[in-house]
Scaffold this motif. Structure first.
Motif, PDB file in Angstrom:
ATOM      1  N   ASP A 193      -6.261  -1.092  -4.392  1.00  0.00           N
ATOM      2  CA  ASP A 193      -5.656  -1.602  -3.158  1.00  0.00           C
ATOM      3  C   ASP A 193      -6.583  -2.632  -2.524  1.00  0.00           C
ATOM      4  O   ASP A 193      -7.551  -2.280  -1.869  1.00  0.00           O
ATOM      5  CB  ASP A 193      -5.365  -0.463  -2.178  1.00  0.00           C
ATOM      6  N   GLU A 194      -6.316  -3.893  -2.753  1.00  0.00           N
ATOM      7  CA  GLU A 194      -7.087  -5.021  -2.239  1.00  0.00           C
ATOM      8  C   GLU A 194      -8.593  -4.795  -2.361  1.00  0.00           C
ATOM      9  O   GLU A 194      -9.323  -4.915  -1.387  1.00  0.00           O
ATOM     10  CB  GLU A 194      -6.727  -5.275  -0.766  1.00  0.00           C
ATOM     11  N   SER A 227       0.836  -1.207   0.000  1.00  0.00           N
ATOM     12  CA  SER A 227       0.000   0.000   0.000  1.00  0.00           C
ATOM     13  C   SER A 227       0.866   1.250   0.000  1.00  0.00           C
ATOM     14  O   SER A 227       0.525   2.246  -0.645  1.00  0.00           O
ATOM     15  CB  SER A 227      -0.911   0.026   1.231  1.00  0.00           C
TER      16      SER A 227
HETATM   17 MG   LIG Z   1      -2.095  -2.649   2.386  1.00  0.00          MG
END
Ligand SMILES: [Mg+2]
Ligand SMILES: Nc1ncnc2c1ncn2[C@@H]1O[C@H](COP(=O)(O)OP(=O)(O)O)[C@@H](O)[C@H]1O
Length: 366
Positions: free
Chosen positions: A162-163, A47
């Motif tokens: 992000d995920e 991240s």
């Molecule tokens: Mg992360």
């Protein structure tokens, strides 16, 4: 030098939080239209890297380039990127239409154009029938689609994820995964996608950057990452069930290289080595569960061993069979119709054309 073809680039990038170096001189070039997945376990710096591309995180040193422009000090909104997070962060009081058009209204896009952009995004994401609902009236998967739609309407050519699927249940995750892949094909945009899920990485990526402790361990296409992992870490991180490992030594027999341990002797004649194989070297042999085969006739056992079945996991389309041998425990994939019992003695054979060898010293593939 800047790679002229790189669409997004991190150059000698370092990010630290106080005394903690999360990224330290990282280099990464992402090509135009590429689907690049940053894969690694929680806390490895995925991240942080993505946020630095987006401009949400300041680089301590080094540069970020997008489309040939040094954007290291540019505001997020000027970078020509859109980002989708794990938490959908929709505006709860607004309808789906309101959520999708909000950013466009804020930047003064004409009303007509907004209508068209929102309708296009809704069509692509199949949420046209939901435009008048509020987020509380949507399922998790629908909310995540709206979150993706919010990025989509902005017509940028770099998308950062992000995920985005982590909050969804397994089935929905698999469905949206397929849709993301289709979306990428349709848009042809550059996508940088963060996940800790190796299946997502393998299925979505053109190339995977496998990360550990802020360092890219291997940058390669899924096939290469799976079949020729650069080191022991990547080998065990990718694949479920994980690759099996056996400790042993490199020796020679009739002037041919072999792997040998107390219970296993394997020819390395078919092995494609990265370096020269030095005799006497301590190594770990890695082999995937699908490359160990059950032998009907144990008398023919040439490159394998005997063991006892410890556990059978029936998955419907296949069985994962755990075997204990003298000094090891390993698993193999077996067709579902094979009748196997706990405690049964079996002979197994190792496919010598699918082996990996790792140095015991530094963990790199030999
Ligand atoms: Mg992360
Ligand atoms: N704002 C921050 N302040 C201090 N440490 C941080 C901050 N953000 C992230 N970290 C640390 O940096 C490391 C990498 O975090 P992160 O990039 O979020 O990892 P990932 O996304 O791979 O799970 C972690 O050890 C995390 O604790």
């Amino acid at each position: 030098m800047l790679d002229k073809n790189a669409h997004v680039r991190a150059s000698n990038l370092s990010v630290n939080f106080g005394s903690v170096d999360v990224l330290n001189g990282l280099n990464l070039d992402i090509q135009k239209g590429e689907f690049l997945v940053l894969l690694g376990s929680s806390g490895c710096g995925k991240s942080t890297l993505l946020n630095t591309f987006a401009g949400l995180q300041e680089a301590t040193s080094g540069q970020i380039w997008i489309d040939g422009r040094n954007v290291t000090w540019e505001e997020p909104k000027d970078r020509g990127i859109a980002m989708v997070f794990q938490s959908y962060a929709l505006y709860p009081k607004m309808t789906v239409r309101g959520n999708l058009s909000f950013a466009l209204k804020m930047n003064g896009t004409p009303r007509r154009e907004i209508t068209k952009l929102v309708e296009d995004a809704a069509r692509i994401l199949q949420i046209g029938h939901l435009l008048d609902r509020r987020p509380s009236e949507l399922s998790g998967g629908q909310r995540q689609r709206v979150a993706i739609g919010r990025a989509l309407v902005r017509h940028v050519d770099v998308f950062l994820f992000d995920e985005p699927l982590s909050n969804l249940d397994a089935k929905l995750r698999a469905e949206l995964r397929v849709e993301l892949k289709r979306l990428h094909r349709e848009l042809g945009a550059t996508m940088i996608y963060v996940t800790h899920d190796q299946v997502e990485a393998l299925t979505l990526a053109d190339r995977i950057a496998a990360m550990k402790d802020g360092v890219i361990q291997q940058l390669a296409c899924p096939d290469e990452i799976y079949n020729r992992p650069a080191n022991r870490f990547v080998a065990q991180f990718i694949g479920l069930p994980s690759m099996n490992f056996f400790k042993g030594k490199l020796t020679r027999k009739d002037d041919k290289p072999i792997f040998s341990s107390s219970e296993l002797t394997l020819s390395l004649e078919d092995y494609e080595a990265e370096t020269s194989l030095e005799e006497g070297q301590e190594v770990e042999l890695g082999i995937r569960p699908e490359h160990i085969l059950l032998l009907k006739d144990p008398s023919g056992i040439a490159s394998g061993m005997l063991g006892t079945i410890d556990l059978v996991e029936m998955l419907g389309s296949e069985q994962i069979v755990w075997v204990v041998a003298e000094n090891s425990r390993f698993c193999m994939r077996v067709p579902p119709d094979e009748k196997l019992r706990h405690g049964e003695r079996v002979a197994v054979q190792f496919r010598t054309d699918n082996l990996n060898l790792f140095s015991m010293q530094h963990g790199m593939r030999l």
